[in-house]
Design an enzyme around this catalytic site. Structure first.
Site, PDB file in Angstrom:
ATOM      1  N   GLY A  56      18.305  -7.764  25.104  1.00 58.88           N
ATOM      2  CA  GLY A  56      16.969  -7.191  25.261  1.00 58.88           C
ATOM      3  C   GLY A  56      15.950  -8.315  25.246  1.00 58.88           C
ATOM      4  CB  VAL A  57      12.284  -8.248  24.637  1.00 65.96           C
ATOM      5  CG1 VAL A  57      11.137  -9.125  25.074  1.00 65.96           C
ATOM      6  CG2 VAL A  57      12.193  -6.902  25.308  1.00 65.96           C
ATOM      7  CD  GLU A  92      22.547  -4.742  26.261  1.00 64.70           C
ATOM      8  OE1 GLU A  92      21.771  -5.427  25.597  1.00 64.70           O
ATOM      9  OE2 GLU A  92      22.632  -3.498  26.141  1.00 64.70           O
ATOM     10  CB  VAL A 133      20.785  -4.236  18.195  1.00 64.85           C
ATOM     11  CG1 VAL A 133      21.979  -5.106  18.566  1.00 64.85           C
ATOM     12  CG2 VAL A 133      20.671  -4.116  16.675  1.00 64.85           C
ATOM     13  CB  VAL A 179      29.604  -6.237  18.440  1.00 64.26           C
ATOM     14  CG1 VAL A 179      30.089  -6.940  17.178  1.00 64.26           C
ATOM     15  CG2 VAL A 179      29.022  -7.236  19.422  1.00 64.26           C
ATOM     16  CG  ASP A 230       5.680  -2.448  16.506  1.00 67.15           C
ATOM     17  OD1 ASP A 230       5.004  -2.376  17.547  1.00 67.15           O
ATOM     18  OD2 ASP A 230       6.402  -3.422  16.224  1.00 67.15           O
ATOM     19  CG  HIS A 265      -4.004 -21.158  50.192  1.00 64.55           C
ATOM     20  ND1 HIS A 265      -2.689 -20.725  50.169  1.00 64.55           N
ATOM     21  CD2 HIS A 265      -3.987 -22.362  50.836  1.00 64.55           C
ATOM     22  CE1 HIS A 265      -1.919 -21.610  50.774  1.00 64.55           C
ATOM     23  NE2 HIS A 265      -2.680 -22.622  51.178  1.00 64.55           N
ATOM     24  N   GLY A 282      22.817  -8.197  21.864  1.00 66.24           N
ATOM     25  CA  GLY A 282      21.658  -7.526  22.462  1.00 66.24           C
ATOM     26  C   GLY A 282      20.991  -8.400  23.518  1.00 66.24           C
ATOM     27  N   GLY A 326       0.830  -1.208   0.000  1.00 69.22           N
ATOM     28  CA  GLY A 326       0.000   0.000   0.000  1.00 69.22           C
ATOM     29  C   GLY A 326       0.858   1.248   0.000  1.00 69.22           C
TER      30      GLY A 326
HETATM   31  P1  FAD Z   1       3.416  -5.593  12.383  1.00 73.26           P
HETATM   32  O1  FAD Z   1       3.006  -6.761  13.183  1.00 73.26           O
HETATM   33  O2  FAD Z   1       4.855  -5.433  12.063  1.00 73.26           O
HETATM   34  O3  FAD Z   1       2.559  -5.652  11.055  1.00 73.26           O
HETATM   35  C1  FAD Z   1       2.727  -4.747  10.013  1.00 73.26           C
HETATM   36  C2  FAD Z   1       2.217  -5.375   8.735  1.00 73.26           C
HETATM   37  O4  FAD Z   1       2.161  -4.391   7.733  1.00 73.26           O
HETATM   38  C3  FAD Z   1       3.099  -6.490   8.193  1.00 73.26           C
HETATM   39  O5  FAD Z   1       2.299  -7.557   7.767  1.00 73.26           O
HETATM   40  C4  FAD Z   1       3.808  -5.839   7.014  1.00 73.26           C
HETATM   41  O6  FAD Z   1       4.176  -6.756   6.011  1.00 73.26           O
HETATM   42  C5  FAD Z   1       2.715  -4.914   6.542  1.00 73.26           C
HETATM   43  N1  FAD Z   1       3.181  -3.774   5.760  1.00 73.26           N
HETATM   44  C6  FAD Z   1       4.210  -2.937   6.013  1.00 73.26           C
HETATM   45  N2  FAD Z   1       4.260  -1.954   5.097  1.00 73.26           N
HETATM   46  C7  FAD Z   1       3.246  -2.187   4.239  1.00 73.26           C
HETATM   47  C8  FAD Z   1       2.764  -1.517   3.098  1.00 73.26           C
HETATM   48  N3  FAD Z   1       3.303  -0.378   2.669  1.00 73.26           N
HETATM   49  N4  FAD Z   1       1.716  -2.057   2.441  1.00 73.26           N
HETATM   50  C9  FAD Z   1       1.121  -3.190   2.866  1.00 73.26           C
HETATM   51  N5  FAD Z   1       1.520  -3.856   3.949  1.00 73.26           N
HETATM   52  C10 FAD Z   1       2.559  -3.351   4.642  1.00 73.26           C
HETATM   53  N6  FAD Z   1       4.941  -8.212  21.175  1.00 73.26           N
HETATM   54  C11 FAD Z   1       4.175  -8.592  22.210  1.00 73.26           C
HETATM   55  O7  FAD Z   1       3.299  -7.827  22.623  1.00 73.26           O
HETATM   56  N7  FAD Z   1       4.322  -9.810  22.807  1.00 73.26           N
HETATM   57  C12 FAD Z   1       5.282 -10.685  22.402  1.00 73.26           C
HETATM   58  O8  FAD Z   1       5.392 -11.773  22.957  1.00 73.26           O
HETATM   59  C13 FAD Z   1       6.115 -10.316  21.317  1.00 73.26           C
HETATM   60  N8  FAD Z   1       7.061 -11.148  20.865  1.00 73.26           N
HETATM   61  C14 FAD Z   1       7.832 -10.791  19.786  1.00 73.26           C
HETATM   62  C15 FAD Z   1       8.822 -11.666  19.348  1.00 73.26           C
HETATM   63  C16 FAD Z   1       9.612 -11.327  18.264  1.00 73.26           C
HETATM   64  C17 FAD Z   1      10.672 -12.302  17.782  1.00 73.26           C
HETATM   65  C18 FAD Z   1       9.401 -10.088  17.591  1.00 73.26           C
HETATM   66  C19 FAD Z   1      10.223  -9.728  16.391  1.00 73.26           C
HETATM   67  C20 FAD Z   1       8.439  -9.207  18.027  1.00 73.26           C
HETATM   68  C21 FAD Z   1       7.649  -9.543  19.147  1.00 73.26           C
HETATM   69  N9  FAD Z   1       6.678  -8.677  19.645  1.00 73.26           N
HETATM   70  C22 FAD Z   1       5.905  -9.047  20.714  1.00 73.26           C
HETATM   71  C23 FAD Z   1       6.436  -7.363  19.031  1.00 73.26           C
HETATM   72  C24 FAD Z   1       5.201  -7.447  18.140  1.00 73.26           C
HETATM   73  O9  FAD Z   1       5.412  -8.429  17.149  1.00 73.26           O
HETATM   74  C25 FAD Z   1       4.943  -6.091  17.496  1.00 73.26           C
HETATM   75  O10 FAD Z   1       4.842  -5.105  18.500  1.00 73.26           O
HETATM   76  C26 FAD Z   1       3.643  -6.127  16.707  1.00 73.26           C
HETATM   77  O11 FAD Z   1       3.682  -7.109  15.717  1.00 73.26           O
HETATM   78  C27 FAD Z   1       3.383  -4.761  16.066  1.00 73.26           C
HETATM   79  O12 FAD Z   1       2.174  -4.817  15.393  1.00 73.26           O
HETATM   80  P2  FAD Z   1       1.867  -3.861  14.144  1.00 73.26           P
HETATM   81  O13 FAD Z   1       0.535  -4.272  13.669  1.00 73.26           O
HETATM   82  O14 FAD Z   1       2.119  -2.464  14.528  1.00 73.26           O
HETATM   83  O15 FAD Z   1       2.974  -4.227  13.063  1.00 73.26           O
HETATM   84  P1  NAD Z   2      15.364  -4.352  22.735  1.00 75.01           P
HETATM   85  O1  NAD Z   2      15.330  -2.893  22.627  1.00 75.01           O
HETATM   86  O2  NAD Z   2      14.480  -5.022  23.718  1.00 75.01           O
HETATM   87  O3  NAD Z   2      16.848  -4.834  23.081  1.00 75.01           O
HETATM   88  C1  NAD Z   2      17.939  -4.511  22.280  1.00 75.01           C
HETATM   89  C2  NAD Z   2      19.183  -4.607  23.140  1.00 75.01           C
HETATM   90  O4  NAD Z   2      20.288  -4.509  22.288  1.00 75.01           O
HETATM   91  C3  NAD Z   2      19.271  -3.477  24.159  1.00 75.01           C
HETATM   92  O5  NAD Z   2      19.544  -4.007  25.436  1.00 75.01           O
HETATM   93  C4  NAD Z   2      20.411  -2.634  23.624  1.00 75.01           C
HETATM   94  O6  NAD Z   2      21.140  -1.997  24.652  1.00 75.01           O
HETATM   95  C5  NAD Z   2      21.247  -3.677  22.915  1.00 75.01           C
HETATM   96  N1  NAD Z   2      22.106  -3.138  21.873  1.00 75.01           N
HETATM   97  C6  NAD Z   2      21.827  -2.165  20.970  1.00 75.01           C
HETATM   98  N2  NAD Z   2      22.886  -1.968  20.157  1.00 75.01           N
HETATM   99  C7  NAD Z   2      23.839  -2.841  20.544  1.00 75.01           C
HETATM  100  C8  NAD Z   2      25.148  -3.135  20.094  1.00 75.01           C
HETATM  101  N3  NAD Z   2      25.697  -2.477  19.077  1.00 75.01           N
HETATM  102  N4  NAD Z   2      25.864  -4.110  20.724  1.00 75.01           N
HETATM  103  C9  NAD Z   2      25.311  -4.784  21.771  1.00 75.01           C
HETATM  104  N5  NAD Z   2      24.066  -4.539  22.244  1.00 75.01           N
HETATM  105  C10 NAD Z   2      23.341  -3.595  21.638  1.00 75.01           C
HETATM  106  O7  NAD Z   2      15.123  -4.907  21.258  1.00 75.01           O
HETATM  107  P2  NAD Z   2      14.873  -6.371  20.725  1.00 75.01           P
HETATM  108  O8  NAD Z   2      15.227  -7.391  21.730  1.00 75.01           O
HETATM  109  O9  NAD Z   2      15.494  -6.416  19.381  1.00 75.01           O
HETATM  110  O10 NAD Z   2      13.317  -6.391  20.536  1.00 75.01           O
HETATM  111  C11 NAD Z   2      12.688  -5.371  19.755  1.00 75.01           C
HETATM  112  C12 NAD Z   2      11.348  -5.050  20.298  1.00 75.01           C
HETATM  113  O11 NAD Z   2      10.413  -6.069  19.945  1.00 75.01           O
HETATM  114  C13 NAD Z   2      11.275  -4.998  21.826  1.00 75.01           C
HETATM  115  O12 NAD Z   2      11.721  -3.778  22.327  1.00 75.01           O
HETATM  116  C14 NAD Z   2       9.821  -5.193  22.044  1.00 75.01           C
HETATM  117  O13 NAD Z   2       9.172  -3.974  21.849  1.00 75.01           O
HETATM  118  C15 NAD Z   2       9.436  -6.166  20.952  1.00 75.01           C
HETATM  119  N6  NAD Z   2       9.418  -7.525  21.504  1.00 75.01           N
HETATM  120  C16 NAD Z   2       8.555  -7.795  22.525  1.00 75.01           C
HETATM  121  C17 NAD Z   2       8.526  -9.053  23.083  1.00 75.01           C
HETATM  122  C18 NAD Z   2       7.597  -9.321  24.210  1.00 75.01           C
HETATM  123  O14 NAD Z   2       6.694  -8.540  24.423  1.00 75.01           O
HETATM  124  N7  NAD Z   2       7.771 -10.399  24.960  1.00 75.01           N
HETATM  125  C19 NAD Z   2       9.369 -10.044  22.598  1.00 75.01           C
HETATM  126  C20 NAD Z   2      10.232  -9.736  21.566  1.00 75.01           C
HETATM  127  C21 NAD Z   2      10.239  -8.468  21.019  1.00 75.01           C
END
Ligand code: FAD
Ligand code: NAD
Length: 489
Positions: A207-208, A228, A294, A262, A336, A468, A205, A137
């Protein structure tokens, strides 16, 4: 004659051009939820999404369903089962010999879950009369969206919208000195699809994603080293919780090295050498695979934002107000791509709010009570502020905590690692934050969210009867402890 033909063509195009009340761009948890709610409200709605799933076919649900929340939790669950059967069942008197690992089956199970849920989204769209326009889109002037279907031959389609909701999500952030080749140096999507357990796994990284996916492969047998850059661990969480979690993850075998920057990655025939620097000098670590985790960045570069003058900040986030309105009337942005935590549930709630506001209803999202969960084991979950955050906001606070080793249910489950901490305003007693490290933290945090949403005091939470034996009694005890009244410690 030419003029006449032009008029006819324009008229024909206009007739053919589909018009919608709402066009949502992006089919992740923010966009598809917004579209479904708009459909429920009787708005003529289309959802534009371009995601191609692992099978090579279009797949709804965005990052969350295809390569994020759901597949990572499926693998976390599988790896937890494996870890339990290998290391924990013996204490329960359950003997399991000859336990074997079938990584292919584990990944296939994860893929099946993704297919079920992404197809479920397609079904929900249909049920709510939302038209799925497959493809990319692009915003055009005059409230139009051009949809370019995936595939070389497919013709683009232009649709008109009274309201547009941008929900294009995020993509992994990359490092300038580490090139992802998707084979040995991978992103989070690749790390959900390894076909065998790497012997030595590096993660950049802590992070999460680094902690969740590092845990998966560590439980399955990889030697995991996490590098990290920051000196402090999980800075967004309560320091007491972060300290307890770091100690436990190290005990579990995650080699987490803080303050590690790194510098370069050298590729050799039998592995990768990751060179990094910390306060003690420069070091090298050998790994077979390297996950770069990261952070993520908003996906806004292919929207044609400049031409339509959509305001985007220097980090790529679309500028919005509290109601997710952009600088252009009737164009909204959610999930996001806008400020706030990158969490699926945050995006979904913004989607519902925007759909309802378009339909003329009153709706807000309380960004102060969005829960966070990190799905390690034990889990980390929190809502609201840390003590430091409260002080920075000028609030005087008091807090109470309760260790899970004093919870009868946690002892019975052999899950005694962790604690619950409740932070309240020193004067009004209003709960300002709840932080949990422990088994079932992801479920327990819901109670704290409800309490904070209703602006409960620590005393309110302490007066609520908890069943409980449950681990949630620890929340009750931590609330009692705010006033020095905890019973079981
Ligand atoms: P997205 O889920 O990224 O969806 C965006 C969609 O838009 C995609 O399908 C993309 O292809 C499409 N798109 C982009 N540009 C265009 C365009 N121009 N035209 C048409 N389509 C397009 N969050 C949690 O709350 N709990 C978790 O446990 C969790 N675990 C995660 C684990 C991992 C490994 C990762 C990477 C992320 C995780 N997250 C988690 C984060 C979560 O996935 C995102 O916060 C969430 O998906 C964001 O939703 P969104 O709808 O904003 O975007
Ligand atoms: P993050 O922001 O959680 O962690 C990234 C980490 O990488 C940070 O601790 C940062 O200090 C470190 N970092 C950055 N640059 C670096 C470098 N050059 N060398 C070493 N460390 C470095 O990001 P993420 O783990 O990639 O996840 C992205 C986002 O996706 C999260 O912030 C979260 O919003 C979402 N997510 C959510 C869940 C969940 O809700 N359980 C799970 C996965 C992802």
């Amino acid at each position: 004659m030419v003029y006449q033909l032009l008029i006819e063509r324009t008229y024909k195009e206009k007739e053919q051009m589909k018009e919608f009340d709402v066009v949502v761009i992006g089919g992740g948890p923010a966009g598809y939820v917004a579209a479904i709610r708009a459909g429920q409200l009787g708005l003529k709605t289309a959802l534009v999404d371009e995601y191609i799933g692992k099978s090579g076919k279009p797949s709804l649900g965005g990052t969350c369903l295809n390569a994020g929340c759901i597949p990572s939790k499926a693998l976390l669950d599988s790896s937890e089962h494996y870890d339990r059967v290998k290391h924990k069942y013996a204490a329960h008197g359950i003997k399991a010999e000859g336990v074997d690992l079938d990584v292919g089956q584990m990944i296939a199970r994860k893929d099946k879950i993704v297919t079920t849920l992404t197809q479920g989204v397609a079904g929900l769209l249909k049920k709510n009369k939302v038209k799925w326009l497959q493809g990319h889109g692009r915003l055009e002037l005059g409230m139009h969206v051009t949809v370019q279907p995936n595939g070389d031959d497919a013709a683009a389609e232009k649709v008109k919208a009274k309201h547009i909701i941008v929900a294009t999500g995020s993509v992994p952030r990359e490092l300038s000195n580490v090139t992802i080749d998707h084979q040995r140096i991978v992103d989070s999507t690749d790390a959900l699809n390894f076909d065998e357990v790497p012997k030595r796994l590096g993660v950049i990284g802590a992070g999460v994603i680094g902690l969740e996916l590092g845990s998966v492969w560590s439980r399955l047998g990889a030697e995991v080293v996490v590098l990290e850059a920051m000196d402090d661990f999980l800075t967004m969480t309560d320091p007491e919780i972060a300290k307890a979690a770091l100690k436990e993850f190290k005990r579990q075998g995650l080699d987490i090295r803080m303050g590690a920057m790194v510098k370069s990655v050298e590729e050799g025939s039998d592995g990768l050498t990751v060179n990094y620097a910390d306060n003690d000098g420069t070091h090298a670590v050998e790994v077979d695979k390297l996950i770069v985790a990261v952070g993520r960045k908003p996906h806004t570069d292919q929207l044609n934002a400049d031409e339509v003058a959509l305001l985007i900040d220097e980090s790529g986030y679309i500028h919005v107000d509290q109601y997710c309105r952009t600088n252009i009337p009737d164009i909204y942005a959610i999930g996001d791509v806008v400020r706030g935590p990158m969490l699926a549930h945050k995006g979904s709630e913004e989607g519902v709010m925007v759909a309802e506001r378009i339909a003329g209803q009153v709706r807000e999202v309380n960004h102060d009570t969005i829960p966070w969960v990190i799905y390690t084991w034990p889990e980390i979950a929190w809502v609201g502020k840390t003590e430091n955050g409260c002080r920075q906001a000028g609030r005087k606070v008091k807090s109470g905590s309760f260790p899970l080793r004093a919870s009868g249910r946690a002892v019975a489950m052999d899950e005694t690692v962790g604690l619950v901490k409740v932070i309240a305003d020193a004067d009004s007693d209003e709960i300002l934050g709840v932080h949990i490290f422990g088994a079932a933290a992801s479920e327990m945090i819901a109670e704290a969210v409800v309490a904070m949403e209703y602006r409960a005091s620590a005393e309110d939470l302490a007066s609520i009867v908890h069943a409980h034996p449950t681990v949630s009694e620890a929340v009750h005890e931590a609330a009692l402890d705010v006033h020095g009244q905890a019973i079981h410690i």
